[in-house]
Design an enzyme around this catalytic site. Structure first.
Site, PDB file in Angstrom:
ATOM      1  N   TYR A  22     -15.050  -0.434   9.601  1.00 30.69           N
ATOM      2  CA  TYR A  22     -13.629  -0.090   9.714  1.00 30.69           C
ATOM      3  C   TYR A  22     -13.123  -0.462  11.120  1.00 30.69           C
ATOM      4  O   TYR A  22     -12.085  -1.112  11.269  1.00 30.69           O
ATOM      5  CB  TYR A  22     -13.475   1.415   9.463  1.00 30.69           C
ATOM      6  CG  TYR A  22     -12.080   1.964   9.622  1.00 30.69           C
ATOM      7  CD1 TYR A  22     -11.097   1.701   8.683  1.00 30.69           C
ATOM      8  CD2 TYR A  22     -11.765   2.795  10.702  1.00 30.69           C
ATOM      9  CE1 TYR A  22      -9.827   2.242   8.811  1.00 30.69           C
ATOM     10  CE2 TYR A  22     -10.497   3.345  10.837  1.00 30.69           C
ATOM     11  CZ  TYR A  22      -9.533   3.065   9.884  1.00 30.69           C
ATOM     12  OH  TYR A  22      -8.276   3.603  10.018  1.00 30.69           O
ATOM     13  N   GLY A  56       0.839  -1.210   0.000  1.00 34.34           N
ATOM     14  CA  GLY A  56       0.000   0.000   0.000  1.00 34.34           C
ATOM     15  C   GLY A  56       0.866   1.249   0.000  1.00 34.34           C
ATOM     16  O   GLY A  56       0.556   2.241   0.675  1.00 34.34           O
ATOM     17  N   ASP A  82       2.025  -1.785  -4.483  1.00 34.35           N
ATOM     18  CA  ASP A  82       0.629  -1.345  -4.450  1.00 34.35           C
ATOM     19  C   ASP A  82      -0.134  -2.106  -5.521  1.00 34.35           C
ATOM     20  O   ASP A  82       0.464  -2.718  -6.419  1.00 34.35           O
ATOM     21  CB  ASP A  82       0.535   0.163  -4.697  1.00 34.35           C
ATOM     22  CG  ASP A  82      -0.670   0.763  -3.995  1.00 34.35           C
ATOM     23  OD1 ASP A  82      -0.495   1.397  -2.938  1.00 34.35           O
ATOM     24  OD2 ASP A  82      -1.813   0.557  -4.478  1.00 34.35           O
TER      25      ASP A  82
HETATM   26  N1  SER Z   1      -8.240   8.492   9.774  1.00 38.03           N
HETATM   27  C1  SER Z   1      -9.087   7.355   9.972  1.00 38.03           C
HETATM   28  C2  SER Z   1     -10.474   7.628   9.546  1.00 38.03           C
HETATM   29  O1  SER Z   1     -10.927   8.733   9.758  1.00 38.03           O
HETATM   30  C3  SER Z   1      -9.104   6.931  11.401  1.00 38.03           C
HETATM   31  O2  SER Z   1      -8.051   6.097  11.667  1.00 38.03           O
HETATM   32  O3  SER Z   1     -11.128   6.767   9.042  1.00 38.03           O
END
Ligand code: SER
Length: 345
Positions: A170, A36, A62
């Site tokens: 996430y 990445g 990547d």
């Molecule tokens: N920067 C990330 C986000 O806002 C948080 O780790 O998803």
């Protein structure tokens, strides 16, 4: 090589556990693979590591290939689809890698729009890196995040070890990543390490689809347009960090003496905490005509409200001497200087 999920070589596991106990498994990084490399962190970590460890020893990879010239021309590079374990294994073998930086991820707000993609990239890449690491005896660094916390987590001075029930995909991938990384360390002796990054503010590659992105975009907007529309409401506190400190943290943790590490996956780290009105006021000190209005994005606001206001990072400070250099004032001076030069303002 069949990957992932190869059967487990017991002798090898026992040997690694023994090595770990005697602390002889640890070595400074010599041959590094960055998965990445074109992303927000990778595009700055790659050149920084090439300076420290030598250009030929840092392999940039990547999915989007060829890489941008500044990454491709300055050292070795390879195309890797991180959801394919074989791609990672081939690169590790070919370049004799000892440490993998697994930076593939879909950020919080974007992943909410496509949860399966968030899971497949976040966990697919991680599991592949861990399996390859087990097979080829490499270390693995994977970023975790403030997103690994949720609404039930104490928001002020969020402890290192506390309740983690995130409500975003996430966050689910980040908690899973922490657990899997600790599991591979304990079960197979893989040298896994990680930090819970706050919002990272940077000026090389824009982040894509994160909840903390506004704190990057506000600087670009201030320089380019003199006005900014903020997607989060006043008083929304979140931890933040300037990219040079993030790079420093990664390097410091990966070079830390493993016998000093009580935690591994993952360490709270922070450099500052602010809400939109505070960063706005700081920029306005340098650009008096700068204006900001609010147009709250309910998705991002909901995510931000579920994350810590500020974390307690004392474990990182005591176990591997974490200490940031930049605060909001010094970061703002630097960000505005870099962007003014770039956009000829
Ligand atoms: N920067 C990330 C986000 O806002 C948080 O780790 O998803």
């Amino acid at each position: 090589m069949r990957l992932p999920y190869r059967s487990i070589d017991k002798k090898n596991v026992l040997l690694r556990r023994e090595n770990q106990k005697n602390n002889i498994n640890h070595k400074a990084m010599k041959r590094i693979l960055i998965v990445g490399a074109s992303g927000q962190i990778g595009s700055e970590l790659t050149p920084a590591f090439r300076k420290i460890y030598g250009s030929d020893n840092v392999v940039a990879s990547d999915l989007i290939y060829p890489l941008r010239p500044e990454l491709a021309d300055a050292g070795p590079s390879v195309k890797i689809d991180a959801t394919k374990a074989q791609d990672i294994a081939d690169a590790v073998k070919k370049f004799n890698i000892d440490t993998i930086f697994n930076l593939a991820a879909i950020l919080s707000a974007k992943a909410e729009l496509n949860p399966m993609l968030g899971w497949n990239v976040g966990i697919g890449a991680l599991l592949n890196c861990l399996e390859v690491a087990r097979e080829y005896n490499t270390a693995v660094f994977t970023p975790s995040s403030i997103g690994a916390f949720g609404p039930e987590t104490p928001h002020d001075g969020t402890p290192q070890d506390t309740i983690q029930r995130p409500k975003t995909i996430y966050g689910v991938t980040k908690v899973t990543g922490e657990l899997l990384s600790d599991y591979y360390h304990k079960r197979f002796g893989v040298d896994t390490r990680s930090v819970r990054f706050p919002g990272i503010i940077s000026n090389v590659t824009l982040p894509g689809g994160g909840t903390t992105d506004y704190a990057v975009e506000i600087y670009y907007a201030a320089i380019k347009e003199g006005k900014f529309t903020c997607p989060l409401k006043e008083g929304t506190l979140m931890d933040m960090m300037y990219m040079p400190d993030a790079i420093h943290a990664i390097c410091q943790l990966m070079e830390a003496d493993p016998s000093k590490l009580i935690h591994r996956n993952s360490f709270n780290i922070t450099a500052m905490s602010f809400g939109p009105e505070t960063i706005y006021a700081e920029i306005k000190k340098h650009i008096p005509d700068f204006t900001m209005t609010y147009d709250v994005d309910p998705l991002k606001q909901g995510i931000a409200d579920s994350w810590p206001n500020y974390m307690d990072d004392s474990a990182a400070r005591s176990e591997w001497n974490w200490k940031p250099e930049y605060d909001l004032q010094s970061m703002t001076v630097d960000m505005l200087k870099v962007l003014k030069e770039r956009f000829n303002k």
